[in-house]
Design a protein around this motif. Structure first.
Motif, PDB file in Angstrom:
ATOM      1  N   PRO A 242     -25.816 -14.711   8.213  1.00 17.26           N
ATOM      2  CA  PRO A 242     -25.123 -14.598   6.921  1.00 17.26           C
ATOM      3  C   PRO A 242     -25.700 -13.539   5.988  1.00 17.26           C
ATOM      4  N   ARG A 243     -26.943 -13.112   6.243  1.00 13.20           N
ATOM      5  CA  ARG A 243     -27.550 -12.043   5.441  1.00 13.20           C
ATOM      6  C   ARG A 243     -26.903 -10.688   5.739  1.00 13.20           C
ATOM      7  N   ASN A 244     -26.237 -10.577   6.897  1.00 12.31           N
ATOM      8  CA  ASN A 244     -25.621  -9.330   7.318  1.00 12.31           C
ATOM      9  C   ASN A 244     -24.149  -9.266   6.895  1.00 12.31           C
ATOM     10  N   LEU A 245     -23.563  -8.067   6.976  1.00  9.74           N
ATOM     11  CA  LEU A 245     -22.208  -7.859   6.483  1.00  9.74           C
ATOM     12  C   LEU A 245     -21.237  -7.637   7.646  1.00  9.74           C
ATOM     13  N   ASP A 246     -20.079  -8.311   7.559  1.00  9.96           N
ATOM     14  CA  ASP A 246     -19.061  -8.166   8.600  1.00  9.96           C
ATOM     15  C   ASP A 246     -18.252  -6.895   8.380  1.00  9.96           C
ATOM     16  N   ASP A 247     -17.556  -6.473   9.442  1.00 12.69           N
ATOM     17  CA  ASP A 247     -16.841  -5.200   9.414  1.00 12.69           C
ATOM     18  C   ASP A 247     -15.744  -5.157   8.358  1.00 12.69           C
ATOM     19  N   ASP A 248     -15.020  -6.259   8.170  1.00 15.14           N
ATOM     20  CA  ASP A 248     -13.941  -6.247   7.179  1.00 15.14           C
ATOM     21  C   ASP A 248     -14.482  -5.992   5.781  1.00 15.14           C
ATOM     22  N   ARG A 249     -15.624  -6.582   5.471  1.00 17.79           N
ATOM     23  CA  ARG A 249     -16.203  -6.357   4.144  1.00 17.79           C
ATOM     24  C   ARG A 249     -16.811  -4.959   4.029  1.00 17.79           C
ATOM     25  N   ILE A 250     -17.341  -4.444   5.126  1.00 20.65           N
ATOM     26  CA  ILE A 250     -17.811  -3.055   5.103  1.00 20.65           C
ATOM     27  C   ILE A 250     -16.638  -2.133   4.764  1.00 20.65           C
ATOM     28  N   ARG A 251     -15.477  -2.382   5.357  1.00 24.35           N
ATOM     29  CA  ARG A 251     -14.303  -1.555   5.074  1.00 24.35           C
ATOM     30  C   ARG A 251     -13.864  -1.700   3.621  1.00 24.35           C
ATOM     31  N   ARG A 252     -13.893  -2.911   3.108  1.00 21.94           N
ATOM     32  CA  ARG A 252     -13.466  -3.114   1.723  1.00 21.94           C
ATOM     33  C   ARG A 252     -14.450  -2.449   0.762  1.00 21.94           C
ATOM     34  N   LEU A 253     -15.734  -2.601   1.043  1.00 16.38           N
ATOM     35  CA  LEU A 253     -16.768  -1.933   0.235  1.00 16.38           C
ATOM     36  C   LEU A 253     -16.514  -0.430   0.193  1.00 16.38           C
ATOM     37  N   MET A 319     -30.210   2.235  16.158  1.00 17.62           N
ATOM     38  CA  MET A 319     -29.304   3.377  16.127  1.00 17.62           C
ATOM     39  C   MET A 319     -27.895   2.988  16.579  1.00 17.62           C
ATOM     40  N   ALA A 320     -27.787   2.062  17.516  1.00 18.25           N
ATOM     41  CA  ALA A 320     -26.465   1.572  17.897  1.00 18.25           C
ATOM     42  C   ALA A 320     -25.769   0.944  16.690  1.00 18.25           C
ATOM     43  N   MET A 321     -26.509   0.184  15.892  1.00 19.03           N
ATOM     44  CA  MET A 321     -25.927  -0.423  14.696  1.00 19.03           C
ATOM     45  C   MET A 321     -25.549   0.635  13.670  1.00 19.03           C
ATOM     46  N   VAL A 322     -26.434   1.610  13.437  1.00 22.24           N
ATOM     47  CA  VAL A 322     -26.138   2.671  12.472  1.00 22.24           C
ATOM     48  C   VAL A 322     -24.842   3.379  12.848  1.00 22.24           C
ATOM     49  N   LEU A 323     -24.694   3.723  14.118  1.00 25.98           N
ATOM     50  CA  LEU A 323     -23.488   4.419  14.562  1.00 25.98           C
ATOM     51  C   LEU A 323     -22.247   3.545  14.397  1.00 25.98           C
ATOM     52  N   HIS A 324     -22.389   2.241  14.625  1.00 28.62           N
ATOM     53  CA  HIS A 324     -21.264   1.339  14.412  1.00 28.62           C
ATOM     54  C   HIS A 324     -20.873   1.317  12.927  1.00 28.62           C
ATOM     55  N   VAL A 325     -21.847   1.211  12.053  1.00 29.75           N
ATOM     56  CA  VAL A 325     -21.558   1.156  10.620  1.00 29.75           C
ATOM     57  C   VAL A 325     -20.871   2.440  10.164  1.00 29.75           C
TER      58      VAL A 325
END
Length: 394
Positions: A242-253, A319-325
């Protein structure tokens, strides 16, 4: 967002090897590089310790010092005024306020000891001016607004002290908001928390949603008049926490002009079992230990890194996570906040000297100088400027 990417599998197989830059490419040291969450003030009052000296990782746990910054890995960032969550009482608030003011003063005193090497920044233009002058950059931030008690006007006191980034909550619910790591109390922001948002917007302070619950972030995005920053947050895609952010909220941000500063924490379970947990508790009070005990703590910490690491992950997965973000948010909405000196750091990325490896990997993935300049510092300064532009307080 940039065009076609190098396939992720090929990128990871490339390892850490570097290739000569093509003509005209900027080296890592050539970018204005900021980290949005530096917990290094934890070390500023350690007996016998100096921020201005290089510290050996074998005998000192600190991940940032002026020497390593000056060598080109990091130009500056937001030095944190952190206050642990305490009781929601008048006595608790008073003690927390005294602590936060003292920590702010400690940051000022420490920086004042090195006036030709680092300087305070209160605006994006200050940061650029310091960088042009060859000096490092020190913004201030608040992690956990608990010290304000029930008086949001106290946020002005910290603005006057130089704070330009503030988060409402930490790892437990408080008077302003629900935390991502606690059971819902307010189902997002409290009524007082909504007042806090309005005051931060009025003052021109960027709102930091790291540690906030999903509902809190949703409501911050609903009501803030300026873009939101997440100063040290990982993607839920990498580890479901829960401390991490899901993709939908990353897009909204991103859609609302904000940015996620990718962290190294919570890419695995946090290991605080047994001696590791006891050692982490001692680390949080390292300033109270005599120098010999500080060295002993660091040495034992390094020994445990080999057998019982705090985080069971490494640079490859990071780095895999960074590229995904970046794929999800776009290069205009990504930045970096590793949580140095606050629990961050992983295998292969133990301190700020590893940052050029990140730049090299992003180059291998096809990102340009313009992309890298945005992600290393430009996006953060854009958001600071957006808050400045909407400031209405006098």
């Amino acid at each position: 967002m940039r065009g076609a990417l190098v396939p992720l599998a090929a990128l990871l197989l490339a390892g850490c090897a570097t290739t000569p830059h093509s003509a005209g490419r900027t080296s890592h040291a050539g970018f204005l590089t900021l980290d949005t969450h530096l917990d290094t003030p934890t070390h500023f009052d350690r007996p016998g310790w100096s921020f201005g000296e290089r510290h050996d990782p074998a005998t000192d746990i600190v991940q940032i010092d002026l020497v390593r910054m000056e060598e080109g890995a990091l130009d500056g960032g937001f030095f944190v005024i952190f206050t642990d969550q305490g009781p929601l009482t008048a006595q608790g608030y008073a003690a927390a306020l005294a602590h936060a003011r003292a920590r702010s003063d400690l940051i000022d005193r420490t920086l004042a000891g090195f006036p030709t090497r680092i300087g305070p920044a209160r605006t994006a233009q200050d940061a650029r001016r310091l960088n042009r002058a060859g000096r490092l950059i020190a913004f201030k931030s608040i992690e956990n607004s608990y010290p304000l008690g029930e008086d949001v006007s106290l946020l002005r006191d910290f603005y006057d002290r130089g704070v330009r980034l503030a988060g409402p909550v930490h790892s437990r619910n408080n008077q302003f908001a629900d935390s991502s790591e606690d059971k819902p109390r307010w189902n997002g922001l409290s009524p007082l928390g909504r007042q806090w948002v309005a005051e931060a917007n009025r003052l021109g302070i960027v709102i930091d949603a790291s540690h906030a619950s999903d509902q809190t972030l949703d409501q911050l995005l609903d009501i803030s008049t300026t873009p939101i920053l997440l100063s040290h947050t990982s993607a839920r895609q990498a580890f479901d926490h829960p401390r991490n952010l899901d993709d939908d909220r990353i897009r909204r941000l991103a859609a609302q002009g904000g940015a996620i500063c990718v962290s190294t924490i919570y890419m695995s379970k946090l290991n605080l079992a047994g001696e590791r947990g006891a050692l982490f508790d001692r680390y949080e009070r390292i300033g109270e230990l005599p120098p010999a005990d500080q060295v002993a703590l660091a040495r034992r910490w390094r020994e445990l890194d080999a057998t019982a690491p705090l985080w069971d992950t490494d640079f490859e997965r990071y780095m895999a996570m960074v590229l995904h973000v970046i794929e999800v948010a776009g290069v205009d909405h990504v930045c970096f906040g590793a949580d140095w000196d606050g629990g961050g750091g992983i295998r292969g990325m133990e301190d700020i000297s590893a940052l050029p490896k990140v730049t090299e990997r992003l180059r291998k993935a096809g990102y340009s100088d313009a992309d890298l300049a945005k992600m290393w510092g430009g996006n953060v300064l854009r958001i600071v400027e957006a808050a400045e532009a909407k400031r209405t307080a006098r």
